[in-house]
Design an enzyme around this catalytic site. Structure first.
Site, PDB file in Angstrom:
ATOM      1  N   ASN A 114      64.709  20.724  56.669  1.00  0.00           N
ATOM      2  CA  ASN A 114      65.389  21.414  57.775  1.00  0.00           C
ATOM      3  C   ASN A 114      66.051  22.699  57.287  1.00  0.00           C
ATOM      4  O   ASN A 114      67.172  23.024  57.681  1.00  0.00           O
ATOM      5  CB  ASN A 114      66.425  20.494  58.434  1.00  0.00           C
ATOM      6  CG  ASN A 114      66.875  21.030  59.774  1.00  0.00           C
ATOM      7  OD1 ASN A 114      66.058  21.570  60.541  1.00  0.00           O
ATOM      8  ND2 ASN A 114      68.154  20.915  60.087  1.00  0.00           N
ATOM      9  N   SER A 118      81.625  13.033  59.398  1.00  0.00           N
ATOM     10  CA  SER A 118      81.682  13.665  60.721  1.00  0.00           C
ATOM     11  C   SER A 118      82.766  13.022  61.562  1.00  0.00           C
ATOM     12  O   SER A 118      83.005  11.805  61.469  1.00  0.00           O
ATOM     13  CB  SER A 118      80.332  13.484  61.413  1.00  0.00           C
ATOM     14  OG  SER A 118      80.444  13.827  62.771  1.00  0.00           O
ATOM     15  N   TYR A 164      73.618   7.763  64.198  1.00  0.00           N
ATOM     16  CA  TYR A 164      74.033   8.829  63.292  1.00  0.00           C
ATOM     17  C   TYR A 164      75.459   8.568  62.796  1.00  0.00           C
ATOM     18  O   TYR A 164      75.742   8.611  61.590  1.00  0.00           O
ATOM     19  CB  TYR A 164      73.936  10.185  64.007  1.00  0.00           C
ATOM     20  CG  TYR A 164      74.601  11.308  63.256  1.00  0.00           C
ATOM     21  CD1 TYR A 164      74.077  11.777  62.066  1.00  0.00           C
ATOM     22  CD2 TYR A 164      75.774  11.907  63.741  1.00  0.00           C
ATOM     23  CE1 TYR A 164      74.704  12.802  61.362  1.00  0.00           C
ATOM     24  CE2 TYR A 164      76.395  12.928  63.063  1.00  0.00           C
ATOM     25  CZ  TYR A 164      75.860  13.377  61.869  1.00  0.00           C
ATOM     26  OH  TYR A 164      76.479  14.386  61.179  1.00  0.00           O
ATOM     27  N   LYS A 169      77.106   7.732  58.884  1.00  0.00           N
ATOM     28  CA  LYS A 169      78.218   8.456  58.234  1.00  0.00           C
ATOM     29  C   LYS A 169      79.310   7.478  57.806  1.00  0.00           C
ATOM     30  O   LYS A 169      79.849   7.567  56.703  1.00  0.00           O
ATOM     31  CB  LYS A 169      78.785   9.514  59.199  1.00  0.00           C
ATOM     32  CG  LYS A 169      77.835  10.679  59.432  1.00  0.00           C
ATOM     33  CD  LYS A 169      77.655  11.488  58.165  1.00  0.00           C
ATOM     34  CE  LYS A 169      76.521  12.465  58.249  1.00  0.00           C
ATOM     35  NZ  LYS A 169      76.201  13.102  56.980  1.00  0.00           N
ATOM     36  N   ASN A 203      73.828  21.770  69.938  1.00  0.00           N
ATOM     37  CA  ASN A 203      75.238  22.147  69.950  1.00  0.00           C
ATOM     38  C   ASN A 203      75.492  23.352  70.849  1.00  0.00           C
ATOM     39  O   ASN A 203      74.591  24.149  71.113  1.00  0.00           O
ATOM     40  CB  ASN A 203      75.714  22.443  68.533  1.00  0.00           C
ATOM     41  CG  ASN A 203      75.635  21.197  67.642  1.00  0.00           C
ATOM     42  OD1 ASN A 203      75.749  20.076  68.144  1.00  0.00           O
ATOM     43  ND2 ASN A 203      75.419  21.394  66.373  1.00  0.00           N
ATOM     44  N   ARG A 216      77.594  13.918  80.972  1.00  0.00           N
ATOM     45  CA  ARG A 216      76.626  13.146  80.188  1.00  0.00           C
ATOM     46  C   ARG A 216      77.277  11.823  79.764  1.00  0.00           C
ATOM     47  O   ARG A 216      78.465  11.815  79.403  1.00  0.00           O
ATOM     48  CB  ARG A 216      76.239  13.914  78.915  1.00  0.00           C
ATOM     49  CG  ARG A 216      75.263  15.035  79.164  1.00  0.00           C
ATOM     50  CD  ARG A 216      74.872  15.694  77.877  1.00  0.00           C
ATOM     51  NE  ARG A 216      76.055  16.191  77.147  1.00  0.00           N
ATOM     52  CZ  ARG A 216      76.016  17.077  76.176  1.00  0.00           C
ATOM     53  NH1 ARG A 216      74.854  17.556  75.775  1.00  0.00           N
ATOM     54  NH2 ARG A 216      77.114  17.482  75.578  1.00  0.00           N
ATOM     55  N   ASP A 274      80.097  11.190  76.773  1.00  0.00           N
ATOM     56  CA  ASP A 274      80.956  12.335  76.440  1.00  0.00           C
ATOM     57  C   ASP A 274      82.418  12.013  76.760  1.00  0.00           C
ATOM     58  O   ASP A 274      82.707  11.365  77.765  1.00  0.00           O
ATOM     59  CB  ASP A 274      80.541  13.574  77.265  1.00  0.00           C
ATOM     60  CG  ASP A 274      79.393  14.328  76.609  1.00  0.00           C
ATOM     61  OD1 ASP A 274      78.929  13.898  75.537  1.00  0.00           O
ATOM     62  OD2 ASP A 274      78.964  15.347  77.184  1.00  0.00           O
TER      63      ASP A 274
HETATM   64  N1  NAD Z   1      76.479  20.853  61.728  1.00  0.00           N
HETATM   65  C1  NAD Z   1      77.271  19.952  62.282  1.00  0.00           C
HETATM   66  O1  NAD Z   1      77.600  20.038  63.469  1.00  0.00           O
HETATM   67  C2  NAD Z   1      77.799  18.793  61.460  1.00  0.00           C
HETATM   68  C3  NAD Z   1      78.929  18.096  61.928  1.00  0.00           C
HETATM   69  C4  NAD Z   1      79.405  17.033  61.172  1.00  0.00           C
HETATM   70  C5  NAD Z   1      78.781  16.657  59.999  1.00  0.00           C
HETATM   71  N2  NAD Z   1      77.679  17.353  59.581  1.00  0.00           N
HETATM   72  C6  NAD Z   1      77.019  16.921  58.339  1.00  0.00           C
HETATM   73  O2  NAD Z   1      77.041  17.993  57.419  1.00  0.00           O
HETATM   74  C7  NAD Z   1      75.890  17.952  56.585  1.00  0.00           C
HETATM   75  C8  NAD Z   1      75.201  19.305  56.601  1.00  0.00           C
HETATM   76  O3  NAD Z   1      74.875  19.629  57.946  1.00  0.00           O
HETATM   77  P1  NAD Z   1      74.186  21.004  58.347  1.00  0.00           P
HETATM   78  O4  NAD Z   1      74.629  21.318  59.728  1.00  0.00           O
HETATM   79  O5  NAD Z   1      74.378  21.987  57.276  1.00  0.00           O
HETATM   80  O6  NAD Z   1      72.678  20.504  58.439  1.00  0.00           O
HETATM   81  P2  NAD Z   1      71.338  21.165  57.864  1.00  0.00           P
HETATM   82  O7  NAD Z   1      70.207  20.395  58.452  1.00  0.00           O
HETATM   83  O8  NAD Z   1      71.367  22.638  58.035  1.00  0.00           O
HETATM   84  O9  NAD Z   1      71.456  20.846  56.310  1.00  0.00           O
HETATM   85  C9  NAD Z   1      70.994  19.641  55.737  1.00  0.00           C
HETATM   86  C10 NAD Z   1      70.064  20.007  54.598  1.00  0.00           C
HETATM   87  O10 NAD Z   1      69.626  18.799  53.976  1.00  0.00           O
HETATM   88  C11 NAD Z   1      68.238  18.906  53.689  1.00  0.00           C
HETATM   89  N3  NAD Z   1      67.705  17.537  53.645  1.00  0.00           N
HETATM   90  C12 NAD Z   1      67.523  16.678  54.684  1.00  0.00           C
HETATM   91  N4  NAD Z   1      67.019  15.520  54.248  1.00  0.00           N
HETATM   92  C13 NAD Z   1      66.895  15.632  52.899  1.00  0.00           C
HETATM   93  C14 NAD Z   1      66.419  14.770  51.877  1.00  0.00           C
HETATM   94  N5  NAD Z   1      65.967  13.531  52.174  1.00  0.00           N
HETATM   95  N6  NAD Z   1      66.417  15.205  50.598  1.00  0.00           N
HETATM   96  C15 NAD Z   1      66.857  16.459  50.296  1.00  0.00           C
HETATM   97  N7  NAD Z   1      67.314  17.326  51.232  1.00  0.00           N
HETATM   98  C16 NAD Z   1      67.331  16.921  52.515  1.00  0.00           C
HETATM   99  C17 NAD Z   1      67.669  19.755  54.809  1.00  0.00           C
HETATM  100  O11 NAD Z   1      66.456  20.403  54.455  1.00  0.00           O
HETATM  101  C18 NAD Z   1      68.802  20.744  55.054  1.00  0.00           C
HETATM  102  O12 NAD Z   1      68.658  21.911  54.272  1.00  0.00           O
HETATM  103  C19 NAD Z   1      75.031  16.803  57.111  1.00  0.00           C
HETATM  104  O13 NAD Z   1      75.297  15.669  56.315  1.00  0.00           O
HETATM  105  C20 NAD Z   1      75.554  16.596  58.510  1.00  0.00           C
HETATM  106  O14 NAD Z   1      75.365  15.267  58.956  1.00  0.00           O
HETATM  107  C21 NAD Z   1      77.191  18.412  60.270  1.00  0.00           C
END
Ligand code: NAD
Length: 338
Positions: free
Chosen positions: A36, A125, A149, A153, A199, A292, A295
């Protein structure tokens, strides 16, 4: 100064965190399977921070590959971002989420243990709270997880707490993010959602570019100041700074902490749309849609613990978030009005 591995290092929050860590003198190692992330993120990051960094293409579930990377780069601590993060997808494919988010965390922790790396910062999260009794939400609020999800976490947080309690980890920080938005002020890195954004902010920016005709507002009859849902939006660079402070705290202290990362300020959908229109001069057409399921009216952090434990406070407001999110989206979409 420490050598730190960022799993999911090419992702949205990790790439922003990398800029701050690098500025503060830490050496960073990125590990990502690029499931991703865009392939050129490391190159853009190198351009931004002005130095090279190792990039390992590997899956966190591959213990041998992660172990070898930890050893080769003499990693002292890990910030574990890599995960899948879409609530809807997690309900559609629970085993996929258990596999990557939970088994993935276990494999990573095994690799760390094999290499004697005993300090971790984990991307948790605010979704672990589920339906809160009230906002602001403190860390000791009940965790009433409502989707797969969120479950992944909470389970990962528990694994990390257990390992810290039994001395298998020396120090750990579980960071519960509220709603990360915005981008690096350079507009060189930012968020790149695939398909229809889940989002609010990326959706707004795509309406602003004309890629989507209007913004659906799900419910305008909530018990909030204008009837629309209230959330805690946090600028991704504030979040990035929090990671640096959390990391430095767990490098200096053998502790296990769980903290909220939010501004503590509740912002409604209409507040955010208004701020965006003011910051960018673009109009966002709205479509009022039904609420929704699941929510809640209001969901925002009590961020006092992060301030007390490692001296962190969010510094950027919604005007900054809107300006930077728009600069990034406009650049990507080739909109030329900056
Ligand atoms: N963005 C949000 O709204 C949000 C909110 C709360 C928590 N988080 C948490 O923060 C973290 C980062 O989120 P983000 O928004 O930067 O997401 P993102 O998808 O941009 O980043 C996640 C990265 O992990 C990599 N990845 C996924 N599966 C993998 C695997 N099996 N092995 C190696 N790499 C892998 C993806 O390629 C990606 O680059 C996540 O754990 C997410 O759950 C995000």
């Amino acid at each position: 100064m420490a050598r730190v591995m960022l799993t999911g290092g090419a992702g949205y929050i990790a790439s922003h965190t990398a800029t701050v860590l690098s500025e503060r003198g830490h050496e960073i190692v990125l590990l990502d399977n690029f499931s991703n992330a865009e392939r050129d993120v490391p190159a853009r990051l190198r351009g931004l921070i002005g130095r090279e960094m190792p990039v390992i293409e590997a899956d966190i579930r591959d213990v041998d590959a992660v172990s070898a990377a930890l050893a080769a780069h003499k990693v002292e601590a890990v910030i574990h971002f890599a995960a899948l993060k879409a609530v809807g997808e997690s309900e559609a494919d629970p085993l996929l989420y258990y596999d990557i988010n939970i088994i993935g965390a276990i494999r990573l922790l095994q690799a760390m243990q094999a290499q004697g790396v005993a300090r971790i910062v984990f991307s948790s999260s605010a979704t672990v709270y589920g339906q809160p009794d009230a906002s602001p939400i403190r860390e000791d609020a009940p965790t009433r997880v409502q989707n797969i999800y969120g479950r992944t976490k909470l389970v990962t947080e528990d694994l990390i707490r257990d390992l810290a309690r039994t001395g298998k980890l020396r120090a750990a920080a579980n960071l519960r993010y509220f709603n990360p938005v915005g981008a690096h002020a350079s507009a060189v890195i930012g968020e790149t959602p695939r398909g229809v954004p889940n989002n609010l902010m990326p959706y707004i920016t795509q309406v602003a570019t004309g890629e989507r005709p209007y913004l659906n507002v799900y419910g305008n009859d909530y018990e909030t100041h204008d009837g629309t849902g209230v959330r805690d939006y946090i600028h991704v660079m504030d979040l990035a700074e929090a990671h640096a402070l959390a990391l430095e705290h767990i490098l200096a202290n053998d502790v296990a902490v769980t903290v909220n990362l939010g501004t503590g300020i509740g912002v409604s959908v209409l507040d955010l749309v208004g701020a965006f229109e003011r910051a960018t001069g673009r109009r966002i057409p709205l479509n009022i849609a039904p609420r929704r399921a699941g929510d809640v009216a209001s969901y925002y952090a009590d961020p006092a613990a992060a301030a007390a434990i490692f001296g962190w406070r969010a510094r950027r407001g919604i005007d900054d978030m809107c300006r930077d999110a728009w600069a990034w989206q406009a650049r990507r979409s080739g909109v030329n009005d900056l």
